[in-house]
Design an enzyme around this catalytic site. Structure first.
Site, short mmCIF file in Angstrom:
data_model
loop_
_atom_site.label_atom_id
_atom_site.label_comp_id
_atom_site.label_asym_id
_atom_site.label_seq_id
_atom_site.Cartn_x
_atom_site.Cartn_y
_atom_site.Cartn_z
CG ASN A 12 -1.86 1.10 1.33
OD1 ASN A 12 -1.50 2.25 1.10
ND2 ASN A 12 -3.09 0.79 1.69
N GLY A 14 0.20 4.45 0.22
CA GLY A 14 -0.12 5.44 1.24
C GLY A 14 0.53 5.09 2.57
CE LYS A 15 -1.31 -0.84 5.72
NZ LYS A 15 -1.06 -2.26 5.99
CG ASP A 72 -4.11 -6.66 8.87
OD1 ASP A 72 -4.11 -6.24 7.70
OD2 ASP A 72 -5.05 -7.31 9.35
N GLY A 163 -7.15 5.57 1.68
CA GLY A 163 -8.18 4.71 2.26
C GLY A 163 -9.43 5.47 2.69
CG ASP A 165 -6.88 8.95 5.85
OD1 ASP A 165 -7.19 8.36 6.91
OD2 ASP A 165 -5.71 8.99 5.41
CE LYS A 185 -3.49 8.74 8.13
NZ LYS A 185 -3.73 8.00 6.90
P1 ITT Z 1 -0.58 -4.36 2.93
O1 ITT Z 1 -1.35 -5.51 3.50
O2 ITT Z 1 0.25 -4.74 1.75
O3 ITT Z 1 0.18 -3.59 3.96
P2 ITT Z 1 -3.24 -3.24 2.55
O4 ITT Z 1 -3.80 -2.01 1.92
O5 ITT Z 1 -3.84 -4.56 2.14
O6 ITT Z 1 -1.66 -3.27 2.32
P3 ITT Z 1 -4.21 -3.69 5.20
O7 ITT Z 1 -4.54 -5.09 4.93
O8 ITT Z 1 -3.58 -3.32 6.49
O9 ITT Z 1 -3.27 -3.06 4.09
O10 ITT Z 1 -5.57 -2.89 4.98
C1 ITT Z 1 -5.68 -1.68 5.45
C2 ITT Z 1 -6.89 -1.02 4.82
O11 ITT Z 1 -7.52 -0.28 5.88
C3 ITT Z 1 -6.42 0.00 3.79
O12 ITT Z 1 -6.46 -0.53 2.48
C4 ITT Z 1 -7.38 1.13 4.02
O13 ITT Z 1 -8.56 0.90 3.29
C5 ITT Z 1 -7.71 1.06 5.51
N1 ITT Z 1 -6.77 1.91 6.29
C6 ITT Z 1 -5.73 1.51 7.07
N2 ITT Z 1 -5.05 2.55 7.58
C7 ITT Z 1 -5.67 3.63 7.10
C8 ITT Z 1 -5.44 5.02 7.24
O14 ITT Z 1 -4.40 5.49 7.93
N3 ITT Z 1 -6.28 5.85 6.63
C9 ITT Z 1 -7.32 5.39 5.92
N4 ITT Z 1 -7.59 4.12 5.70
C10 ITT Z 1 -6.78 3.23 6.29
#
Ligand code: ITT
Length: 207
Positions: A12, A14-15, A72, A163, A165, A185
């Protein structure tokens, strides 16, 4: 223990951006999956954030043989029985509440579904959850967690972050998370809190 490089094992963008900012000025080099020679697929099929984060950290760490951080994360909405929860990334595609077609991107489809399910709900309370796992291959690992409490809006606002946000207003704020600057944030977010606990642990281990 010496720690020069850590792989942030996330797909991800953004993460990844937020993790990189959080590790700025720590002297630790942050690598991403794009720096790795070969890609592997890790399916997130567990029922808790912790089990998913451990699974990701172990798979990536054992494969690349370098220290890894995996997270996660997700959004828990009180009026929806804590959904989307561990299904946050693919909420649009699960049976709960009906499937939604992806038109522009997955984030927008997830938000469309969430707002539809929240339409007449009075209780708007929600929280973001982050469970972060540090894993040093074949040696040890530990995890930390962070929460950010707030409310779900009735329409998206703001372009920053990622996501959910644009539809989440943190407690004590009048703007959505997507209207806050990245530094702000990171200061209040679930991820920011989990990472600062993780850094405290790492500092102790590196001394
Ligand atoms: P990885 O598993 O590869 O890290 P992912 O997007 O699948 O990527 P997650 O399984 O942790 O990650 O899912 C997290 C989801 O939750 C993400 O896709 C967003 O939709 C939401 N999310 C998590 N943190 C967020 C944030 O800080 N702001 C907004 N939405 C967030």
């Amino acid at each position: 223990m010496k720690l020069k490089k850590i792989l942030i094992a996330t797909t991800n963008k953004g993460k990844l951006r937020e993790f990189k900012q959080l590790f700025e000025n720590t002297g630790i080099e942050i690598l991403s999956l794009e720096d790795m020679p070969e890609r592997i697929e890790v399916e997130e099929d567990k029922e808790t954030f912790l089990e998913n984060a451990i699974k990701k950290a172990k798979k990536y760490g054992d494969f690349y043989k370098i220290p890894v951080i995996a997270e996660d994360a997700g959004l828990e909405v009180e009026a929806l029985n804590n959904y989307p929860g561990v299904y946050s990334a693919r909420f649009y595609s699960i049976d709960f509440g009906g499937k939604v077609e992806v038109k522009e991107n997955k984030d927008k489809a997830n938000i469309e579904k969430l707002l539809k399910l929240m339409k007449d709900k009075e209780n708007r309370k929600a929280r973001f959850v982050s469970v972060v796992v540090f894993y040093y291959p074949e040696e040890f690992g530990f995890w930390t967690e962070g929460y950010c409490y707030g409310e779900i809006t009735d329409k998206p606002k703001g372009e920053k972050g990622f996501g959910y946000d644009p539809v989440f207003i943190p407690e004590g704020y009048s703007e959505t998370m997507a209207e806050l600057d990245p530094e702000e944030k990171n200061r209040i977010s679930h991820r920011g809190k989990a990472v600062s606990k993780l850094m405290e642990r790492l500092k102790k281990l590196m001394n």
